[in-house]
Design an enzyme around this catalytic site. Structure first.
Site, PDB file in Angstrom:
ATOM      1  CG  ASN A   8       5.227  39.898  76.900  1.00 32.25           C
ATOM      2  OD1 ASN A   8       4.432  40.606  77.506  1.00 32.25           O
ATOM      3  ND2 ASN A   8       5.510  40.083  75.627  1.00 32.25           N
ATOM      4  CB  CYS A   9       5.113  42.785  81.762  1.00 35.48           C
ATOM      5  SG  CYS A   9       5.614  44.155  82.819  1.00 35.48           S
ATOM      6  CG  ASN A  10      11.412  41.533  82.081  1.00 31.61           C
ATOM      7  OD1 ASN A  10      11.144  40.379  81.765  1.00 31.61           O
ATOM      8  ND2 ASN A  10      12.303  42.260  81.434  1.00 31.61           N
ATOM      9  CE  LYS A  13       8.192  36.977  81.533  1.00 32.73           C
ATOM     10  NZ  LYS A  13       9.301  36.830  80.590  1.00 32.73           N
TER      11      LYS A  13
END
Length: 115
Positions: A8-10, A13
């Site tokens: 869930n880390c931008n 991603k």
């Protein structure tokens, strides 16, 4: 190639999207689900120094008790904390042979990961 991070880390991603978009094959290890071994942290520390991958800009570090921050006197202290709080590791971590990189940088990725 192995990529370590948190799904869930931008930044992770962006990196994974970049790798997919450039058809770079990789294996992903989620710190939240699988953690990271003490041996792996020692390996990264030997290659780069823990200061390179301990993220002191993130929320996890900022929320630490000041006594905990001040207790980090040695590499072993830092690595123990990083193993307990994997969200403090700068992400993603890219390992590809001798190449070890922390974070996302398109220029570095293009230079080192495109064959």
């Amino acid at each position: 190639m192995k990529v370590y991070g948190i799904t869930n880390c931008n930044t992770v991603k962006k990196a994974l999207d970049w790798l997919k978009g450039h058809n770079v094959a990789y294996e992903f290890q989620d710190f939240k689900k699988l953690g990271v071994t003490e041996e792996k942290l020692k390996e990264w520390d030997a290659k780069a120094g823990y200061e390179k991958f301990m993220n002191k800009q993130g929320l996890t570090w900022k929320q630490l008790d000041p006594q905990v921050k001040e207790s980090i006197k040695t590499n072993a202290d830092a690595l123990k904390l990083l193993q307990q709080k994997t969200s403090m590791i700068k992400r993603p971590v890219i390992e590809d042979g001798d190449f070890l990189f922390f974070g996302f940088d398109e220029g570095v990725y293009e230079d080192k990961l495109i064959r």
